[in-house]
Design a protein around this motif. Sequence first.
Motif, PDB file in Angstrom:
ATOM      1  N   HIS A 147       0.848  -1.194   0.000  1.00  0.00           N
ATOM      2  CA  HIS A 147       0.000   0.000   0.000  1.00  0.00           C
ATOM      3  C   HIS A 147       0.884   1.245   0.000  1.00  0.00           C
ATOM      4  CE1 HIS A 147      -3.815  -2.061   1.005  1.00  0.00           C
ATOM      5  NE2 HIS A 147      -3.061  -2.888   1.714  1.00  0.00           N
ATOM      6  N   PRO A 148       0.372   2.360  -0.495  1.00  0.00           N
ATOM      7  CA  PRO A 148       1.123   3.626  -0.364  1.00  0.00           C
ATOM      8  C   PRO A 148       1.236   4.026   1.097  1.00  0.00           C
ATOM      9  CG  PRO A 148      -1.091   4.034  -1.204  1.00  0.00           C
ATOM     10  CD  PRO A 148      -0.911   2.550  -1.204  1.00  0.00           C
ATOM     11  N   HIS A 149       2.273   4.797   1.405  1.00  0.00           N
ATOM     12  CA  HIS A 149       2.419   5.326   2.761  1.00  0.00           C
ATOM     13  C   HIS A 149       1.374   6.384   3.047  1.00  0.00           C
ATOM     14  CE1 HIS A 149       6.243   3.442   3.976  1.00  0.00           C
ATOM     15  NE2 HIS A 149       6.505   3.455   2.681  1.00  0.00           N
ATOM     16  N   GLY A 150       1.080   7.229   2.061  1.00  0.00           N
ATOM     17  CA  GLY A 150       0.139   8.328   2.246  1.00  0.00           C
ATOM     18  C   GLY A 150       0.693   9.611   1.673  1.00  0.00           C
ATOM     19  N   VAL A 151       1.203  10.494   2.541  1.00  0.00           N
ATOM     20  CA  VAL A 151       1.789  11.768   2.110  1.00  0.00           C
ATOM     21  C   VAL A 151       3.314  11.648   2.160  1.00  0.00           C
ATOM     22  CG1 VAL A 151       2.037  14.227   2.606  1.00  0.00           C
ATOM     23  CG2 VAL A 151      -0.184  13.101   2.916  1.00  0.00           C
ATOM     24  N   VAL A 152       3.947  11.850   1.015  1.00  0.00           N
ATOM     25  CA  VAL A 152       5.409  11.833   0.917  1.00  0.00           C
ATOM     26  C   VAL A 152       5.922  13.267   0.972  1.00  0.00           C
ATOM     27  CG1 VAL A 152       7.374  11.387  -0.606  1.00  0.00           C
ATOM     28  CG2 VAL A 152       5.577   9.657  -0.332  1.00  0.00           C
ATOM     29  N   LEU A 153       6.829  13.523   1.890  1.00  0.00           N
ATOM     30  CA  LEU A 153       7.520  14.804   1.982  1.00  0.00           C
ATOM     31  C   LEU A 153       8.909  14.638   1.378  1.00  0.00           C
ATOM     32  CD1 LEU A 153       8.070  17.686   2.995  1.00  0.00           C
ATOM     33  CD2 LEU A 153       8.645  16.689   5.232  1.00  0.00           C
ATOM     34  N   ALA A 154       9.212  15.406   0.340  1.00  0.00           N
ATOM     35  CA  ALA A 154      10.497  15.308  -0.353  1.00  0.00           C
ATOM     36  C   ALA A 154      11.317  16.562  -0.103  1.00  0.00           C
ATOM     37  CB  ALA A 154      10.287  15.109  -1.848  1.00  0.00           C
ATOM     38  N   LEU A 155      12.538  16.374   0.378  1.00  0.00           N
ATOM     39  CA  LEU A 155      13.477  17.478   0.578  1.00  0.00           C
ATOM     40  C   LEU A 155      14.664  17.232  -0.339  1.00  0.00           C
ATOM     41  CD1 LEU A 155      12.246  16.492   3.593  1.00  0.00           C
ATOM     42  CD2 LEU A 155      13.334  18.616   4.241  1.00  0.00           C
ATOM     43  N   THR A 156      14.930  18.171  -1.222  1.00  0.00           N
ATOM     44  CA  THR A 156      15.952  17.969  -2.247  1.00  0.00           C
ATOM     45  C   THR A 156      17.147  18.885  -2.035  1.00  0.00           C
ATOM     46  OG1 THR A 156      14.774  19.505  -3.696  1.00  0.00           O
ATOM     47  CG2 THR A 156      14.311  17.162  -3.975  1.00  0.00           C
ATOM     48  N   ALA A 157      18.298  18.439  -2.510  1.00  0.00           N
ATOM     49  CA  ALA A 157      19.534  19.212  -2.409  1.00  0.00           C
ATOM     50  C   ALA A 157      19.635  20.203  -3.560  1.00  0.00           C
ATOM     51  CB  ALA A 157      20.737  18.266  -2.414  1.00  0.00           C
ATOM     52  N   TRP A 158      20.574  21.150  -3.436  1.00  0.00           N
ATOM     53  CA  TRP A 158      20.703  22.215  -4.433  1.00  0.00           C
ATOM     54  C   TRP A 158      21.543  21.824  -5.639  1.00  0.00           C
ATOM     55  CZ3 TRP A 158      25.847  22.710  -4.681  1.00  0.00           C
ATOM     56  CH2 TRP A 158      26.609  22.626  -3.510  1.00  0.00           C
ATOM     57  N   ASN A 159      22.222  20.669  -5.608  1.00  0.00           N
ATOM     58  CA  ASN A 159      23.174  20.367  -6.685  1.00  0.00           C
ATOM     59  C   ASN A 159      22.520  19.805  -7.943  1.00  0.00           C
ATOM     60  OD1 ASN A 159      22.600  17.995  -5.213  1.00  0.00           O
ATOM     61  ND2 ASN A 159      24.560  17.062  -5.770  1.00  0.00           N
ATOM     62  N   TYR A 160      21.414  19.063  -7.788  1.00  0.00           N
ATOM     63  CA  TYR A 160      20.648  18.555  -8.930  1.00  0.00           C
ATOM     64  C   TYR A 160      19.165  18.785  -8.639  1.00  0.00           C
ATOM     65  CZ  TYR A 160      24.623  16.598 -11.360  1.00  0.00           C
ATOM     66  OH  TYR A 160      25.802  16.467 -12.062  1.00  0.00           O
ATOM     67  N   LEU A 169       9.516  12.204  -7.104  1.00  0.00           N
ATOM     68  CA  LEU A 169       8.141  12.452  -7.516  1.00  0.00           C
ATOM     69  C   LEU A 169       7.548  11.275  -8.282  1.00  0.00           C
ATOM     70  CD1 LEU A 169       5.723  14.397  -7.892  1.00  0.00           C
ATOM     71  CD2 LEU A 169       6.910  15.337  -9.880  1.00  0.00           C
ATOM     72  N   GLY A 170       8.285  10.737  -9.253  1.00  0.00           N
ATOM     73  CA  GLY A 170       7.757   9.656 -10.086  1.00  0.00           C
ATOM     74  C   GLY A 170       7.300   8.446  -9.289  1.00  0.00           C
ATOM     75  N   PRO A 171       8.184   7.809  -8.523  1.00  0.00           N
ATOM     76  CA  PRO A 171       7.749   6.626  -7.763  1.00  0.00           C
ATOM     77  C   PRO A 171       6.729   6.941  -6.686  1.00  0.00           C
ATOM     78  CG  PRO A 171      10.045   7.176  -7.266  1.00  0.00           C
ATOM     79  CD  PRO A 171       9.636   8.011  -8.432  1.00  0.00           C
ATOM     80  N   ALA A 172       6.810   8.140  -6.082  1.00  0.00           N
ATOM     81  CA  ALA A 172       5.825   8.491  -5.063  1.00  0.00           C
ATOM     82  C   ALA A 172       4.419   8.506  -5.655  1.00  0.00           C
ATOM     83  CB  ALA A 172       6.155   9.850  -4.454  1.00  0.00           C
ATOM     84  N   LEU A 173       4.258   9.117  -6.831  1.00  0.00           N
ATOM     85  CA  LEU A 173       2.934   9.216  -7.429  1.00  0.00           C
ATOM     86  C   LEU A 173       2.441   7.879  -7.968  1.00  0.00           C
ATOM     87  CD1 LEU A 173       2.915  12.610  -9.376  1.00  0.00           C
ATOM     88  CD2 LEU A 173       2.392  12.140  -6.984  1.00  0.00           C
ATOM     89  N   VAL A 174       3.300   7.139  -8.640  1.00  0.00           N
ATOM     90  CA  VAL A 174       2.869   5.875  -9.239  1.00  0.00           C
ATOM     91  C   VAL A 174       2.410   4.886  -8.168  1.00  0.00           C
ATOM     92  CG1 VAL A 174       3.611   3.882 -10.611  1.00  0.00           C
ATOM     93  CG2 VAL A 174       4.277   6.190 -11.298  1.00  0.00           C
ATOM     94  N   THR A 175       3.023   4.925  -7.007  1.00  0.00           N
ATOM     95  CA  THR A 175       2.650   4.006  -5.923  1.00  0.00           C
ATOM     96  C   THR A 175       1.432   4.469  -5.133  1.00  0.00           C
ATOM     97  OG1 THR A 175       4.353   5.072  -4.557  1.00  0.00           O
ATOM     98  CG2 THR A 175       4.938   2.991  -5.616  1.00  0.00           C
ATOM     99  N   GLY A 176       0.858   5.620  -5.483  1.00  0.00           N
ATOM    100  CA  GLY A 176      -0.388   6.049  -4.868  1.00  0.00           C
ATOM    101  C   GLY A 176      -0.247   7.036  -3.737  1.00  0.00           C
ATOM    102  N   ASN A 177       0.949   7.551  -3.535  1.00  0.00           N
ATOM    103  CA  ASN A 177       1.153   8.600  -2.539  1.00  0.00           C
ATOM    104  C   ASN A 177       0.872   9.968  -3.149  1.00  0.00           C
ATOM    105  OD1 ASN A 177       2.665   6.990  -0.277  1.00  0.00           O
ATOM    106  ND2 ASN A 177       3.734   6.441  -2.165  1.00  0.00           N
ATOM    107  N   THR A 178       0.599  10.939  -2.303  1.00  0.00           N
ATOM    108  CA  THR A 178       0.625  12.335  -2.735  1.00  0.00           C
ATOM    109  C   THR A 178       1.946  12.944  -2.284  1.00  0.00           C
ATOM    110  OG1 THR A 178      -0.703  12.887  -0.786  1.00  0.00           O
ATOM    111  CG2 THR A 178      -1.837  12.686  -2.900  1.00  0.00           C
ATOM    112  N   PHE A 179       2.238  14.163  -2.744  1.00  0.00           N
ATOM    113  CA  PHE A 179       3.618  14.643  -2.737  1.00  0.00           C
ATOM    114  C   PHE A 179       3.681  16.099  -2.310  1.00  0.00           C
ATOM    115  CE2 PHE A 179       7.465  16.129  -5.038  1.00  0.00           C
ATOM    116  CZ  PHE A 179       8.365  15.114  -4.737  1.00  0.00           C
ATOM    117  N   VAL A 180       4.579  16.390  -1.372  1.00  0.00           N
ATOM    118  CA  VAL A 180       4.894  17.770  -1.002  1.00  0.00           C
ATOM    119  C   VAL A 180       6.396  17.954  -1.152  1.00  0.00           C
ATOM    120  CG1 VAL A 180       4.851  19.550   0.782  1.00  0.00           C
ATOM    121  CG2 VAL A 180       2.956  17.906   0.611  1.00  0.00           C
ATOM    122  N   LEU A 181       6.791  18.861  -2.015  1.00  0.00           N
ATOM    123  CA  LEU A 181       8.206  19.161  -2.240  1.00  0.00           C
ATOM    124  C   LEU A 181       8.603  20.390  -1.441  1.00  0.00           C
ATOM    125  CD1 LEU A 181      10.913  18.926  -3.881  1.00  0.00           C
ATOM    126  CD2 LEU A 181       9.851  20.472  -5.555  1.00  0.00           C
TER     127      LEU A 181
END
Length: 488
Positions: A147-160, A169-181
């Motif tokens: 099952h999806p976890h639910g809400v995925v919080l993504a924190l990204t670095a400045w280099n890429y 974002l891709g795997p989070a959405l395909v697995t049924g989670n929603t996403f906050v960047l």
Amino acid sequence: MEGFTLERGEVLRARMLVDGEWVSGSGGLIEVDNPANEEVIATIPDATAEDAIAALEAAQRAQPAWAALPAVKRGEAVFALAREVEARAEELARIITLEQGKPIGQARGEVGAVSMFLRHAAGRARQIEGDIVASDNPDEEVQIRRHPHGVVLALTAWNYPAALCARKLGPALVTGNTFVLLAHEITPLSGMFICALAEKAGIPRGVVNVVTGRGAVVGQAMVESPLSDLVTMTGSTRAGKQIYRTGAETMKVVRLELGGKAPFIVMEDADIDKAVEAAVVARYTNCGQICTCNERMYLHEAIAAEFLDKFVAKSKALSIGDPMGDPDMGPKVSRVEVDKIAEMVGAAEGEGAEVLLPGGPLSEGAYDKGYWYSPTVLRVKDNASTLVQNEVFGPVVPALTVSSFEEAATLANDSAYGLSAYVFTRDFRRIARTPYAMKFGEIYLNRANGEQVQGFHTGWKESGLGGEDGKYGFDGYLRKQTTYLNWG
């Protein structure tokens, strides 16, 4: 804000995406500058904790309906997002270069990675699998679902900033989670652009949200909040440890890809020219701002002099300049980063390091504006050196001489980090032993860096936990549930 562009000389007033609306937030503004010339190119909201929680709430509201869609439909939406990115690839590449400083050719490569991450995740939609296991009891089976976890919080670095957003974002959405960047405040625009394209791809409101601001404020609030179910972060070990501690309060699932200190081992039987070329690419791409970069070189005594002569010559020949002109190297991302590296080099010289290529900060002529640092090569005395033990994250590399593969492996493992390692040898026995001798999550044998989407990018020790990419990374965005089904 929708579908924004960014031209030279323009200052973009960027906003946050919360529940399908572009909002200014309730805090102040943060300026985003171009590291090549220090010009302000955008302002972003300096969000408050309340703004951050609103984004989590929007994602939580949207999640049940998104998860209820068949996985293949979610995959189709992510494929559509990949097509939107590809249609505006050059625009995204320019944004990456303007905010981060990497040469435009490398920025185009990053956009290619964005598309690849999204397409790979979308293609896994039909591969969300469970198990049926034999029960010890009659008239019963054991079912294990994902099952999806639910809400995925993504924190990204400045280099890429673009690639790391898409990687999560891709795997989070395909697995049924929603996403906050939480887009990094130094380089927020690339991730914001991708999320704007998510709207155009038809992804429902609230499924993808973007917050900007200081990690110590909005990041802390979102990690603390019980509304975030999984935190995936790429960044420094220091920040990762803080997130790990904070997330423990709510027993949150945390996946961390942190710092690296990759050893680059070259044995006496290696193809020296191939090793030198790989060492240059692995040290200086993106001005050395890659967690898998060649951070320290261990060279067999029989070839050390030849290798260093060639490596220094190639390092000296690299072009440095306006990243829009596609040189070999652009600027560092910030003044803080330049000063940090200069201080580390000074400490190493104080410890007795021999400078083989005296690079350093550039600040005159064409470099009077911006954050410039030229290639620097040093021979250090021992493995305890400042430059050997601490992550540089810039175009500076120390070298040590070794007498055997065993010595090189021992010194390489003598580190708090365990992300990536390089070994160059044509001895099959050494090749076979390398995965057992090296305590790193990722090993490059006889080639430069560059992980692939079907692999698994993961760190050991203080380089993190969890990981990204391939089937193992994809599975990390799912949690398991066991049902004991008795029909007797």
